[in-house]
Design a protein around this motif. Structure first.
Motif, PDB file in Angstrom:
ATOM      1  N   HIS A 128       0.827  -1.209   0.000  1.00  0.00           N
ATOM      2  CA  HIS A 128       0.000   0.000   0.000  1.00  0.00           C
ATOM      3  C   HIS A 128       0.864   1.264   0.000  1.00  0.00           C
ATOM      4  N   THR A 129       0.307   2.345  -0.534  1.00  0.00           N
ATOM      5  CA  THR A 129       1.017   3.632  -0.524  1.00  0.00           C
ATOM      6  C   THR A 129       0.211   4.720   0.181  1.00  0.00           C
ATOM      7  N   VAL A 130      -0.848   4.338   0.901  1.00  0.00           N
ATOM      8  CA  VAL A 130      -1.606   5.288   1.725  1.00  0.00           C
ATOM      9  C   VAL A 130      -1.771   4.680   3.112  1.00  0.00           C
ATOM     10  N   SER A 131      -1.736   5.532   4.121  1.00  0.00           N
ATOM     11  CA  SER A 131      -1.830   5.042   5.494  1.00  0.00           C
ATOM     12  C   SER A 131      -3.252   4.625   5.866  1.00  0.00           C
ATOM     13  N   TRP A 132      -4.233   5.083   5.090  1.00  0.00           N
ATOM     14  CA  TRP A 132      -5.629   4.773   5.395  1.00  0.00           C
ATOM     15  C   TRP A 132      -6.132   3.551   4.623  1.00  0.00           C
ATOM     16  N   TYR A 133      -5.216   2.672   4.251  1.00  0.00           N
ATOM     17  CA  TYR A 133      -5.602   1.467   3.514  1.00  0.00           C
ATOM     18  C   TYR A 133      -6.587   0.569   4.263  1.00  0.00           C
ATOM     19  N   PRO A 134      -6.584   0.515   5.636  1.00  0.00           N
ATOM     20  CA  PRO A 134      -7.561  -0.378   6.285  1.00  0.00           C
ATOM     21  C   PRO A 134      -9.012  -0.009   5.955  1.00  0.00           C
ATOM     22  N   THR A 135      -9.304   1.293   5.810  1.00  0.00           N
ATOM     23  CA  THR A 135     -10.688   1.712   5.597  1.00  0.00           C
ATOM     24  C   THR A 135     -11.120   1.669   4.133  1.00  0.00           C
ATOM     25  N   VAL A 136     -10.183   1.786   3.193  1.00  0.00           N
ATOM     26  CA  VAL A 136     -10.568   1.823   1.779  1.00  0.00           C
ATOM     27  C   VAL A 136     -10.260   0.522   1.036  1.00  0.00           C
ATOM     28  N   ILE A 137      -9.433  -0.338   1.633  1.00  0.00           N
ATOM     29  CA  ILE A 137      -9.053  -1.571   0.941  1.00  0.00           C
ATOM     30  C   ILE A 137      -9.383  -2.802   1.789  1.00  0.00           C
ATOM     31  N   ASN A 138      -8.768  -2.904   2.948  1.00  0.00           N
ATOM     32  CA  ASN A 138      -8.887  -4.141   3.718  1.00  0.00           C
ATOM     33  C   ASN A 138     -10.297  -4.394   4.251  1.00  0.00           C
ATOM     34  N   LYS A 139     -10.894  -3.386   4.865  1.00  0.00           N
ATOM     35  CA  LYS A 139     -12.218  -3.601   5.462  1.00  0.00           C
ATOM     36  C   LYS A 139     -13.300  -3.858   4.407  1.00  0.00           C
ATOM     37  N   PRO A 140     -13.433  -2.992   3.383  1.00  0.00           N
ATOM     38  CA  PRO A 140     -14.525  -3.222   2.422  1.00  0.00           C
ATOM     39  C   PRO A 140     -14.285  -4.363   1.443  1.00  0.00           C
ATOM     40  N   PHE A 141     -13.030  -4.673   1.142  1.00  0.00           N
ATOM     41  CA  PHE A 141     -12.746  -5.670   0.110  1.00  0.00           C
ATOM     42  C   PHE A 141     -11.960  -6.876   0.637  1.00  0.00           C
ATOM     43  N   GLY A 142     -10.899  -6.605   1.394  1.00  0.00           N
ATOM     44  CA  GLY A 142     -10.049  -7.685   1.874  1.00  0.00           C
ATOM     45  C   GLY A 142     -10.735  -8.608   2.866  1.00  0.00           C
ATOM     46  N   GLU A 143     -11.435  -8.038   3.836  1.00  0.00           N
ATOM     47  CA  GLU A 143     -12.058  -8.875   4.869  1.00  0.00           C
ATOM     48  C   GLU A 143     -13.168  -9.775   4.321  1.00  0.00           C
ATOM     49  N   PRO A 144     -14.081  -9.252   3.484  1.00  0.00           N
ATOM     50  CA  PRO A 144     -15.091 -10.153   2.902  1.00  0.00           C
ATOM     51  C   PRO A 144     -14.454 -11.244   2.039  1.00  0.00           C
ATOM     52  N   TRP A 145     -13.408 -10.888   1.325  1.00  0.00           N
ATOM     53  CA  TRP A 145     -12.716 -11.863   0.478  1.00  0.00           C
ATOM     54  C   TRP A 145     -12.065 -12.946   1.331  1.00  0.00           C
ATOM     55  N   LEU A 146     -11.468 -12.561   2.440  1.00  0.00           N
ATOM     56  CA  LEU A 146     -10.824 -13.541   3.322  1.00  0.00           C
ATOM     57  C   LEU A 146     -11.838 -14.501   3.924  1.00  0.00           C
ATOM     58  N   ARG A 147     -13.045 -14.015   4.208  1.00  0.00           N
ATOM     59  CA  ARG A 147     -14.076 -14.914   4.748  1.00  0.00           C
ATOM     60  C   ARG A 147     -14.445 -15.995   3.732  1.00  0.00           C
ATOM     61  N   GLN A 148     -14.315 -15.665   2.461  1.00  0.00           N
ATOM     62  CA  GLN A 148     -14.597 -16.637   1.407  1.00  0.00           C
ATOM     63  C   GLN A 148     -13.377 -17.513   1.104  1.00  0.00           C
ATOM     64  N   HIS A 149     -12.217 -17.093   1.613  1.00  0.00           N
ATOM     65  CA  HIS A 149     -10.975 -17.834   1.375  1.00  0.00           C
ATOM     66  C   HIS A 149     -10.258 -18.059   2.712  1.00  0.00           C
ATOM     67  N   PRO A 150     -10.833 -18.905   3.562  1.00  0.00           N
ATOM     68  CA  PRO A 150     -10.237 -19.136   4.893  1.00  0.00           C
ATOM     69  C   PRO A 150      -8.876 -19.816   4.837  1.00  0.00           C
ATOM     70  N   ASP A 151      -8.511 -20.324   3.664  1.00  0.00           N
ATOM     71  CA  ASP A 151      -7.219 -20.982   3.526  1.00  0.00           C
ATOM     72  C   ASP A 151      -6.115 -20.018   3.136  1.00  0.00           C
ATOM     73  N   VAL A 152      -6.432 -18.700   3.132  1.00  0.00           N
ATOM     74  CA  VAL A 152      -5.452 -17.680   2.734  1.00  0.00           C
ATOM     75  C   VAL A 152      -5.141 -16.764   3.911  1.00  0.00           C
ATOM     76  N   GLU A 153      -3.873 -16.457   4.053  1.00  0.00           N
ATOM     77  CA  GLU A 153      -3.407 -15.474   5.039  1.00  0.00           C
ATOM     78  C   GLU A 153      -2.996 -14.209   4.292  1.00  0.00           C
ATOM     79  N   LEU A 154      -3.423 -13.078   4.787  1.00  0.00           N
ATOM     80  CA  LEU A 154      -3.103 -11.805   4.139  1.00  0.00           C
ATOM     81  C   LEU A 154      -2.188 -10.992   5.042  1.00  0.00           C
TER      82      LEU A 154
END
Length: 221
Positions: free
Chosen positions: A10-36
């Protein structure tokens, strides 16, 4: 079974709110075999903006981060910054695991959907990077495209100040104008991916498509 690892740079400090929470977390729930795991350096975008794009020094630092992610055991690496596309392209030549920029899948979808493609961005360095990846995908597809670009830097200032409402209002106005002139619209940054707008033409964002592509790459391992 050992979990597969996806690294995000990432190149912005606010990545948790614009990337991980809206996109990364739902994706991880669908891919429990992946570590991010995440690597962040917000000086990269600051320096790129000051020089109209990623400098040699910025690209060199990005390459170090790709190498670090590989050394940390990543099975795939995704850069979440559109502006860093040139660095990602270079990294593909040196990194042994799959590497891609988050906007690459979106560009492929947009090229497939129309010939007149509109780009909207709020960071001036994002638009040229998006144009570049769209033209690369068009060449691969053997397709002629035209691109119309809109950059609203004022909206990005409101985004940085936390005034999401005003940011979105400005983007809605730009989208309404742009959709009258193009077949499809590509949102040129992850920070635009959560803007809700009922477009009259196909509208492509980088969040979900980027993570979906990461899933495809990891499933091939």
């Amino acid at each position: 079974m050992k979990k597969r690892k996806l690294a995000l740079i990432h190149t912005v400090s606010w990545y948790p709110t614009v990337i991980n929470k809206p996109f990364g977390e739902p994706w991880l729930r669908q891919h429990p075999d992946v570590e991010l795991f995440n690597i962040m350096d917000d000086s990269l975008l600051t320096e790129a903006l000051a020089h109209g794009g990623p400098t040699k020094q910025v690209i060199r630092r990005m390459l170090h981060y790709f190498q670090a992610a590989e050394a940390m055991g990543a099975d795939a690496i995704m850069s979440t910054c559109t502006t860093m596309g040139p660095a990602t392209e270079l990294a593909k030549r040196f990194i042994a695991v799959p590497v891609f920029n988050i906007d690459e899948p979106m560009a492929k979808e947009a090229v497939a959907a129309g010939n007149r493609i509109g780009i909207i961005a709020t960071v001036p360095t994002s638009a040229p990077a998006t144009q570049r990846v769209l033209r690369q995908e068009a060449e691969i597809a053997g397709k002629e495209i035209t691109i119309k670009t809109v950059i609203n830097e004022e909206a990005f200032k409101f985004r940085l100040a936390g005034d999401i409402k005003r940011h979105d209002e400005l983007i809605h106005t730009e989208l309404d104008r742009l959709q009258r002139e193009v077949d499809v619209i590509a949102l040129g940054q992850i920070s635009l991916a959560q803007v809700l707008f009922k477009a009259q033409v196909p509208l492509f964002q980088v969040g979900d498509s980027g993570f979906a592509h990461a899933g495809e790459l990891l499933s091939r391992l």
